[in-house]
Scaffold this active site. Structure first.
Site, PDB file in Angstrom:
ATOM      1  N   ASN A 157     -12.452   5.858  10.121  1.00 48.17           N
ATOM      2  CA  ASN A 157     -12.908   5.951   8.734  1.00 48.17           C
ATOM      3  C   ASN A 157     -13.871   4.786   8.485  1.00 48.17           C
ATOM      4  O   ASN A 157     -13.891   3.808   9.231  1.00 48.17           O
ATOM      5  CB  ASN A 157     -11.729   5.968   7.741  1.00 48.17           C
ATOM      6  CG  ASN A 157     -10.813   4.762   7.882  1.00 48.17           C
ATOM      7  OD1 ASN A 157     -11.031   3.878   8.693  1.00 48.17           O
ATOM      8  ND2 ASN A 157      -9.772   4.722   7.082  1.00 48.17           N
ATOM      9  N   GLU A 210     -10.669   0.809  -1.915  1.00 43.22           N
ATOM     10  CA  GLU A 210     -10.584   1.942  -1.009  1.00 43.22           C
ATOM     11  C   GLU A 210     -11.305   3.155  -1.575  1.00 43.22           C
ATOM     12  O   GLU A 210     -11.152   3.497  -2.753  1.00 43.22           O
ATOM     13  CB  GLU A 210      -9.123   2.301  -0.729  1.00 43.22           C
ATOM     14  CG  GLU A 210      -8.409   1.317   0.168  1.00 43.22           C
ATOM     15  CD  GLU A 210      -7.156   1.911   0.770  1.00 43.22           C
ATOM     16  OE1 GLU A 210      -7.240   2.988   1.403  1.00 43.22           O
ATOM     17  OE2 GLU A 210      -6.081   1.305   0.598  1.00 43.22           O
ATOM     18  N   ARG A 211     -12.053   3.797  -0.725  1.00 40.71           N
ATOM     19  CA  ARG A 211     -12.765   5.031  -1.058  1.00 40.71           C
ATOM     20  C   ARG A 211     -11.772   6.075  -1.578  1.00 40.71           C
ATOM     21  O   ARG A 211     -10.759   6.365  -0.958  1.00 40.71           O
ATOM     22  CB  ARG A 211     -13.456   5.541   0.213  1.00 40.71           C
ATOM     23  CG  ARG A 211     -14.141   6.869   0.103  1.00 40.71           C
ATOM     24  CD  ARG A 211     -14.644   7.327   1.465  1.00 40.71           C
ATOM     25  NE  ARG A 211     -13.575   7.459   2.442  1.00 40.71           N
ATOM     26  CZ  ARG A 211     -13.694   8.078   3.615  1.00 40.71           C
ATOM     27  NH1 ARG A 211     -14.847   8.606   3.964  1.00 40.71           N
ATOM     28  NH2 ARG A 211     -12.677   8.151   4.444  1.00 40.71           N
ATOM     29  N   ASN A 239      -6.231  10.992  -0.072  1.00 45.86           N
ATOM     30  CA  ASN A 239      -6.425   9.909  -1.027  1.00 45.86           C
ATOM     31  C   ASN A 239      -5.867  10.296  -2.389  1.00 45.86           C
ATOM     32  O   ASN A 239      -5.619  11.476  -2.664  1.00 45.86           O
ATOM     33  CB  ASN A 239      -7.915   9.590  -1.166  1.00 45.86           C
ATOM     34  CG  ASN A 239      -8.523   9.032   0.104  1.00 45.86           C
ATOM     35  OD1 ASN A 239      -7.944   8.160   0.739  1.00 45.86           O
ATOM     36  ND2 ASN A 239      -9.688   9.531   0.475  1.00 45.86           N
ATOM     37  N   ASN A 289       0.908  -1.158   0.000  1.00 47.82           N
ATOM     38  CA  ASN A 289       0.000   0.000   0.000  1.00 47.82           C
ATOM     39  C   ASN A 289       0.942   1.200   0.000  1.00 47.82           C
ATOM     40  O   ASN A 289       1.620   1.455   0.996  1.00 47.82           O
ATOM     41  CB  ASN A 289      -0.848  -0.064   1.271  1.00 47.82           C
ATOM     42  CG  ASN A 289      -2.014   0.893   1.309  1.00 47.82           C
ATOM     43  OD1 ASN A 289      -2.636   1.036   2.351  1.00 47.82           O
ATOM     44  ND2 ASN A 289      -2.347   1.555   0.214  1.00 47.82           N
ATOM     45  N   ASN A 347      -1.902   1.596   7.225  1.00 46.73           N
ATOM     46  CA  ASN A 347      -0.581   1.313   6.670  1.00 46.73           C
ATOM     47  C   ASN A 347       0.261   2.586   6.580  1.00 46.73           C
ATOM     48  O   ASN A 347       1.478   2.556   6.774  1.00 46.73           O
ATOM     49  CB  ASN A 347      -0.712   0.680   5.290  1.00 46.73           C
ATOM     50  CG  ASN A 347      -1.231  -0.747   5.342  1.00 46.73           C
ATOM     51  OD1 ASN A 347      -0.930  -1.504   6.260  1.00 46.73           O
ATOM     52  ND2 ASN A 347      -2.018  -1.122   4.353  1.00 46.73           N
ATOM     53  N   CYS A 369      -4.871   6.592   7.878  1.00 47.98           N
ATOM     54  CA  CYS A 369      -4.564   5.408   7.071  1.00 47.98           C
ATOM     55  C   CYS A 369      -3.683   4.502   7.909  1.00 47.98           C
ATOM     56  O   CYS A 369      -2.606   4.907   8.354  1.00 47.98           O
ATOM     57  CB  CYS A 369      -3.859   5.819   5.786  1.00 47.98           C
ATOM     58  SG  CYS A 369      -3.215   4.424   4.825  1.00 47.98           S
ATOM     59  N   CYS A 393      -4.804  -2.502   2.857  1.00 44.49           N
ATOM     60  CA  CYS A 393      -5.428  -1.386   3.571  1.00 44.49           C
ATOM     61  C   CYS A 393      -5.375  -1.742   5.051  1.00 44.49           C
ATOM     62  O   CYS A 393      -5.955  -2.748   5.471  1.00 44.49           O
ATOM     63  CB  CYS A 393      -6.867  -1.179   3.119  1.00 44.49           C
ATOM     64  SG  CYS A 393      -7.776   0.059   4.077  1.00 44.49           S
ATOM     65  N   GLY A 394      -4.672  -0.933   5.843  1.00 43.56           N
ATOM     66  CA  GLY A 394      -4.465  -1.256   7.240  1.00 43.56           C
ATOM     67  C   GLY A 394      -5.735  -1.228   8.064  1.00 43.56           C
ATOM     68  O   GLY A 394      -6.068  -2.196   8.762  1.00 43.56           O
ATOM     69  N   THR A 395      -6.474  -0.117   7.990  1.00 44.01           N
ATOM     70  CA  THR A 395      -7.726  -0.069   8.742  1.00 44.01           C
ATOM     71  C   THR A 395      -8.722  -1.079   8.170  1.00 44.01           C
ATOM     72  O   THR A 395      -9.552  -1.625   8.893  1.00 44.01           O
ATOM     73  CB  THR A 395      -8.340   1.338   8.727  1.00 44.01           C
ATOM     74  OG1 THR A 395      -8.466   1.795   7.375  1.00 44.01           O
ATOM     75  CG2 THR A 395      -7.483   2.324   9.521  1.00 44.01           C
TER      76      THR A 395
END
Length: 283
Positions: free
Chosen positions: A165, A216-217, A75, A12, A86, A84, A225-227
């Site tokens: 998020n 991802e948005r 983003n 990422n 990551n 974010c 994507c970490g979260t």
């Protein structure tokens, strides 16, 4: 010309732009140019490195006693994001390399509050802070609270979570292979959230072990994507009915992450962070 560093956490990838004196205001168009994979540097997101006390956001400046540096995350489409997972590890690696952070534990300011980072073997562990089911009553009644329709697919139920998020997690039913999903376009959500959502598609690998892909948005499909990994593990844990504090292994296309539920409805994300290049870029 502006200085930059390129880095990634489980592929990422991010471009970090140092703005130590708080004199640079990145426009959405500039972020898009930097993140462009054909005409720019290429990235899933752009992170401005700025002193927390110099942020134009009052709620961020209030974090300056706990965190000297603010991760101003955007983003790839130029839109600001809360944080974010990551990216926090890559940001932490940059701060330590540049001599801007010291010790084995320190805080990072984000639009979703201060995130505490600790150095571990092979990378960093980040306390992502509090999380919640977006509709706990509906989730506990039905097991899901939204429908998600991937491109060329049928609507499937999903569970929405807030980790600072938004996320919608789908456990793929039998007969749908994770690798065959078409995530070239954003999945449709019904009801549609006002500010959009990250969407994670999950399959079980074994006890405490899942694999996932994510759209991802504001970005599109990313290698990690970490979260999103945290949301996927927490959702699977919820569906399992065993909501203990055991760690979860999450395989993403770019590598492997560890998600550990913490007391007090918090969650920790652990994984690697790599800085790969430095240079100058014309804004």
């Amino acid at each position: 010309m502006t200085r930059f560093t390129k880095g990634h956490g489980t592929e990422n990838d991010f471009v970090l732009v140092p703005d130590l004196e708080g004199s640079l205001e990145l426009t959405p168009a500039q972020v898009q140019r930097i993140a462009d994979r054909h005409a720019g540097l290429g990235a899933d997101g752009v992170i401005r490195v700025v002193r927390t006390a110099l942020s134009t956001d009052e709620s961020v400046r209030a974090q300056s006693r706990e965190a000297e540096w603010f991760m101003d995350y955007r983003n790839a489409d130029g839109s600001p994001a809360e944080m974010c997972g990551n990216g926090t590890r890559v940001f932490a690696e940059y701060l330590r390399r540049e001599g801007l952070a010291f010790g084995s534990t320190f805080g990072i300011a984000t639009r979703a509050g201060v995130k505490t980072v600790r150095v571990i073997d092979g990378g960093y562990a980040v306390d992502l802070g509090p999380w919640r089911l977006a509709d706990e009553q509906g989730a506990r009644r039905d097991g899901f609270d939204v429908m998600v329709k991937p491109r060329h697919g049928k609507p499937v139920p999903a569970l929405t979570l807030d980790l600072g998020n938004p996320h919608a997690v789908v456990m793929l039913p039998e007969g749908i292979a994770l690798e065959n999903l078409d995530l070239g376009e954003a999945p449709e959500l019904h009801p549609e959230p006002a500010d959009g959502s990250n969407v994670e598609f999950v399959r079980a690998v074994g006890p405490g072990h899942i694999a996932m892909r994510v759209h991802e948005r504001g970005v599109g499909e990313t290698r990690s994507c970490g979260t999103g990994a945290a949301a996927a593990a927490l959702a699977t844990r919820f569906w399992s009915g065993v909501e203990d504090l055991s760690p979860w292994t999450v395989d993403v296309p770019g590598g492997r992450l560890t998600v550990t539920p913490l007391p007090g409805q918090r969650v920790e994300l652990a994984g690697p962070a790599v800085l790969v290049a430095d240079g100058d870029f014309p804004l």
